[in-house]
Design an enzyme around this catalytic site. Sequence first.
Site, PDB file in Angstrom:
ATOM      1  CE  LYS A   1      -3.801  -2.229   2.310  1.00 29.68           C
ATOM      2  NZ  LYS A   1      -4.354  -2.645   3.599  1.00 29.68           N
TER       3      LYS A   1
ATOM      4  CD  GLN B   1      -3.799  -4.450   6.550  1.00 25.76           C
ATOM      5  OE1 GLN B   1      -3.829  -3.444   5.874  1.00 25.76           O
ATOM      6  NE2 GLN B   1      -4.192  -5.621   6.106  1.00 25.76           N
TER       7      GLN B   1
ATOM      8  CG  ASP C   1     -10.542  -0.261   4.959  1.00 28.77           C
ATOM      9  OD1 ASP C   1     -10.220  -0.796   3.885  1.00 28.77           O
ATOM     10  OD2 ASP C   1      -9.884  -0.384   6.010  1.00 28.77           O
TER      11      ASP C   1
END
Length: 292
Positions: free
Chosen positions: A55, A99, A122
Amino acid sequence: MTNHRVIDGKAIAAEVREGVAREVARLESAYGFRPGLAVVLVGEDPASKVYVKNKGEQTKASGMNSWEHKLPAEASEAEVLAIVDKLNRDPAVNGILVQLPLPKHVNAEKVLNTIDPDKDVDGFHPVNVGRLWVGERTLVPCTPTGSVILAKSVAPSLAGMNAVVIGRSNIVGKPVAALLLRENCTVTVAHSRTRNIQSVVKGADLVVAAVGIPEMVRGDWVKPGAIVIDVGINRVPGEAGKTKLVGDVAYDECARVAGAITPVPGGVGPMTIACLLQNTVEAAKIQRGIKG
Ligand code: GUN
């Protein structure tokens, strides 16, 4: 029937990333800022470390700012919440990604619900889930967005299709259902309690498998010509004591019947980070009131 099309997720993800890089450059010249993504990693999970590294690299490659906040596995919930709170208040940070999985002593729901919804790249915050279902501009979960982009790469209009989503998770199944409804599909969400799931899938023009069961969807479940999108990533024993990656779809069998199908790996997987980068740009635009 072997004239099916293999949907190349790697190539389509590269196109999405190119679009992101162009938009980042445009924002910088038109508005004088660079979007930025902060990733929070708690603990030492090896798969998570790889994802976070990828990422960070892809965020920088697109021209955006990237920050990583690493905490030890023993970090308290309060420490994790304090970092999220700091990132919420930092105007240079447009996107925040914590995460998953988090260590067991940290309440993941509480952490995710603390992220400012407008920075929630997200798309997991209940405010964003609500915005998606009512059709407001919002941040949409990345893997579902990637799955729908892949389906539309072979059928630009999905309108009127019978779509069957297998799996009802908050991360994939439910948001995919919302997106396909927005694309004017007739949507069925099948799951572990669905009766006669094989015949339900057989009626689908579009199948999205996101159930986490290796090779559950067999060739004789698939309607000839259907589009099959496989979100599964399952590690199973392979040859010579190695593990191999398989999807939720029995690929060879289904490829013979499907009109188009995504491979594993190289299908939905590469789309997730590309869509995350797109969400970071979208988050920056939402925060600054930039349209389009
Ligand atoms: N871990 C595995 N997939 C994901 C994801 O999409 N988002 C976050 N935050 N963590 C993950």
